[in-house]
Design a protein around this motif. Structure first.
Motif, PDB file in Angstrom:
ATOM      1  N   THR A 182       6.457  -1.037   7.539  1.00 39.44           N
ATOM      2  CA  THR A 182       6.106   0.350   7.070  1.00 39.44           C
ATOM      3  C   THR A 182       7.319   1.032   7.107  1.00 39.44           C
ATOM      4  N   GLN A 183       7.434   1.966   5.862  1.00 34.71           N
ATOM      5  CA  GLN A 183       8.485   2.895   5.880  1.00 34.71           C
ATOM      6  C   GLN A 183       7.861   3.942   5.450  1.00 34.71           C
ATOM      7  N   ALA A 184       8.690   5.279   5.767  1.00 32.60           N
ATOM      8  CA  ALA A 184       8.516   6.478   5.360  1.00 32.60           C
ATOM      9  C   ALA A 184       9.777   7.064   4.620  1.00 32.60           C
ATOM     10  N   LEU A 185       9.797   7.782   3.513  1.00 29.40           N
ATOM     11  CA  LEU A 185      10.732   8.062   2.736  1.00 29.40           C
ATOM     12  C   LEU A 185      11.068   9.532   2.899  1.00 29.40           C
ATOM     13  N   VAL A 186      12.109   9.880   2.512  1.00 29.68           N
ATOM     14  CA  VAL A 186      12.467  11.515   2.767  1.00 29.68           C
ATOM     15  C   VAL A 186      12.104  12.013   1.421  1.00 29.68           C
ATOM     16  N   ASP A 187      12.160  13.371   1.372  1.00 28.70           N
ATOM     17  CA  ASP A 187      11.783  14.309   0.317  1.00 28.70           C
ATOM     18  C   ASP A 187      12.718  13.854  -0.936  1.00 28.70           C
ATOM     19  N   PRO A 188      12.120  13.570  -2.139  1.00 30.43           N
ATOM     20  CA  PRO A 188      13.107  13.362  -3.382  1.00 30.43           C
ATOM     21  C   PRO A 188      14.082  14.314  -3.395  1.00 30.43           C
ATOM     22  N   SER A 189      14.151  15.378  -3.269  1.00 31.82           N
ATOM     23  CA  SER A 189      15.174  16.334  -3.349  1.00 31.82           C
ATOM     24  C   SER A 189      16.674  15.912  -2.542  1.00 31.82           C
ATOM     25  N   SER A 232       7.914  15.332 -11.347  1.00 29.69           N
ATOM     26  CA  SER A 232       6.553  15.134 -11.105  1.00 29.69           C
ATOM     27  C   SER A 232       6.056  16.084 -10.056  1.00 29.69           C
ATOM     28  N   LYS A 233       4.743  16.246  -9.961  1.00 32.86           N
ATOM     29  CA  LYS A 233       4.313  16.906  -8.760  1.00 32.86           C
ATOM     30  C   LYS A 233       3.890  15.836  -7.703  1.00 32.86           C
ATOM     31  N   GLU A 234       3.962  14.574  -7.852  1.00 35.15           N
ATOM     32  CA  GLU A 234       3.804  13.693  -6.719  1.00 35.15           C
ATOM     33  C   GLU A 234       4.953  12.774  -6.658  1.00 35.15           C
ATOM     34  N   TYR A 235       5.298  12.061  -5.365  1.00 35.28           N
ATOM     35  CA  TYR A 235       6.283  11.395  -5.341  1.00 35.28           C
ATOM     36  C   TYR A 235       5.936  10.263  -4.118  1.00 35.28           C
ATOM     37  N   LEU A 236       6.656   9.142  -4.160  1.00 39.20           N
ATOM     38  CA  LEU A 236       6.394   8.037  -3.141  1.00 39.20           C
ATOM     39  C   LEU A 236       7.030   8.686  -2.050  1.00 39.20           C
ATOM     40  N   GLY A 237       5.920   8.501  -1.110  1.00 38.76           N
ATOM     41  CA  GLY A 237       6.230   9.453   0.488  1.00 38.76           C
ATOM     42  C   GLY A 237       6.496   8.064   1.363  1.00 38.76           C
ATOM     43  N   GLU A 266      -7.776  15.423  -0.773  1.00 37.81           N
ATOM     44  CA  GLU A 266      -7.690  15.603  -1.975  1.00 37.81           C
ATOM     45  C   GLU A 266      -6.474  15.755  -2.636  1.00 37.81           C
ATOM     46  N   GLY A 267      -5.892  15.349  -3.540  1.00 39.13           N
ATOM     47  CA  GLY A 267      -4.241  15.375  -3.856  1.00 39.13           C
ATOM     48  C   GLY A 267      -3.488  14.546  -3.458  1.00 39.13           C
ATOM     49  N   LEU A 268      -3.792  13.663  -2.444  1.00 36.22           N
ATOM     50  CA  LEU A 268      -3.049  12.728  -1.948  1.00 36.22           C
ATOM     51  C   LEU A 268      -3.481  11.467  -2.565  1.00 36.22           C
ATOM     52  N   GLY A 269      -2.487  10.616  -2.965  1.00 38.72           N
ATOM     53  CA  GLY A 269      -2.995   9.042  -3.502  1.00 38.72           C
ATOM     54  C   GLY A 269      -2.408   7.945  -2.540  1.00 38.72           C
ATOM     55  N   VAL A 270      -3.101   6.914  -2.617  1.00 36.62           N
ATOM     56  CA  VAL A 270      -2.973   5.678  -1.753  1.00 36.62           C
ATOM     57  C   VAL A 270      -3.434   4.598  -3.136  1.00 36.62           C
ATOM     58  N   GLU A 271      -2.303   3.736  -3.094  1.00 38.33           N
ATOM     59  CA  GLU A 271      -2.516   2.598  -4.232  1.00 38.33           C
ATOM     60  C   GLU A 271      -2.266   1.284  -3.610  1.00 38.33           C
ATOM     61  N   VAL A 272      -2.900   0.349  -3.995  1.00 35.80           N
ATOM     62  CA  VAL A 272      -2.724  -1.009  -3.434  1.00 35.80           C
ATOM     63  C   VAL A 272      -2.475  -1.909  -4.546  1.00 35.80           C
ATOM     64  N   ARG A 273      -1.099  -2.644  -4.496  1.00 35.28           N
ATOM     65  CA  ARG A 273      -0.680  -3.372  -5.248  1.00 35.28           C
ATOM     66  C   ARG A 273      -0.361  -4.916  -4.976  1.00 35.28           C
ATOM     67  N   ILE A 286       0.739  -1.119   0.189  1.00 36.03           N
ATOM     68  CA  ILE A 286       0.039   0.004   0.054  1.00 36.03           C
ATOM     69  C   ILE A 286       0.814   1.425   0.142  1.00 36.03           C
ATOM     70  N   SER A 287       0.862   1.897  -1.198  1.00 35.95           N
ATOM     71  CA  SER A 287       1.889   3.092  -1.363  1.00 35.95           C
ATOM     72  C   SER A 287       1.391   4.452  -1.244  1.00 35.95           C
ATOM     73  N   MET A 288       1.856   5.318  -0.488  1.00 41.61           N
ATOM     74  CA  MET A 288       1.240   6.665  -0.374  1.00 41.61           C
ATOM     75  C   MET A 288       1.884   7.658  -1.341  1.00 41.61           C
ATOM     76  N   HIS A 289       1.249   8.414  -2.065  1.00 42.04           N
ATOM     77  CA  HIS A 289       1.842   9.334  -3.079  1.00 42.04           C
ATOM     78  C   HIS A 289       1.689  10.842  -2.448  1.00 42.04           C
ATOM     79  N   ILE A 290       2.511  11.420  -2.570  1.00 52.21           N
ATOM     80  CA  ILE A 290       2.715  12.674  -1.658  1.00 52.21           C
ATOM     81  C   ILE A 290       2.672  13.886  -2.881  1.00 52.21           C
ATOM     82  N   ASN A 291       1.835  14.915  -2.863  1.00 45.86           N
ATOM     83  CA  ASN A 291       2.157  16.242  -3.296  1.00 45.86           C
ATOM     84  C   ASN A 291       2.282  17.084  -2.637  1.00 45.86           C
ATOM     85  N   PRO A 292       3.663  17.626  -2.666  1.00 45.20           N
ATOM     86  CA  PRO A 292       4.141  18.543  -1.501  1.00 45.20           C
ATOM     87  C   PRO A 292       3.108  19.663  -1.425  1.00 45.20           C
TER      88      PRO A 292
END
Length: 123
Positions: A45-52, A74-79, A105-112, A5-11
């Protein structure tokens, strides 16, 4: 069955939230993690640093080439993500719906579903 279950972040979306809203998200994740532990469905579960802060590695002419920052613009990244072991996809979706990000709205959660791990195909 294992699911990512991945969480996609829009800063921009996160920046627009109040401190209270951000705290509520953090508290919601804490409750979600505890519930997954109690049910025995949480693997990791893991949280990731900002892509920068990321490094992109490629190999050219046999030599590694490292550049800073995200690979894709991209405006979104894996968080972050949750790796769960549950009965079926419907249960994984039910779990994903409990993640506080899904209500914003604007944050995404994906199940794979996990196809294989440790070199072994999943059943």
């Amino acid at each position: 069955m294992k699911f990512l279950i991945s969480m996609h972040i829009n800063p921009a979306v996160l920046d627009a939230l109040t401190d209270e809203e951000k705290a509520a998200i953090g508290d919601g994740h804490g409750r979600f993690i505890e519930a997954l532990k109690k049910s025995g469905e949480l693997i990791l579960t893991q949280a990731l640093v900002d892509p920068s802060q990321a490094a992109v590695v490629s190999v050219r002419n046999g030599q590694p080439v490292v550049t800073d920052g995200p690979f894709l613009e991209s405006k979104e990244y894996l968080g972050g993500f949750y790796l769960v072991d549950c009965e079926n996809k419907e249960r994984a979706i039910e779990l994903a719906a409990q993640i506080p990000d899904t209500a914003i709205e604007g944050l995404g959660v994906e199940v794979r579903q996990v196809m294989f791990s440790d070199g072994q195909l999943e059943a």
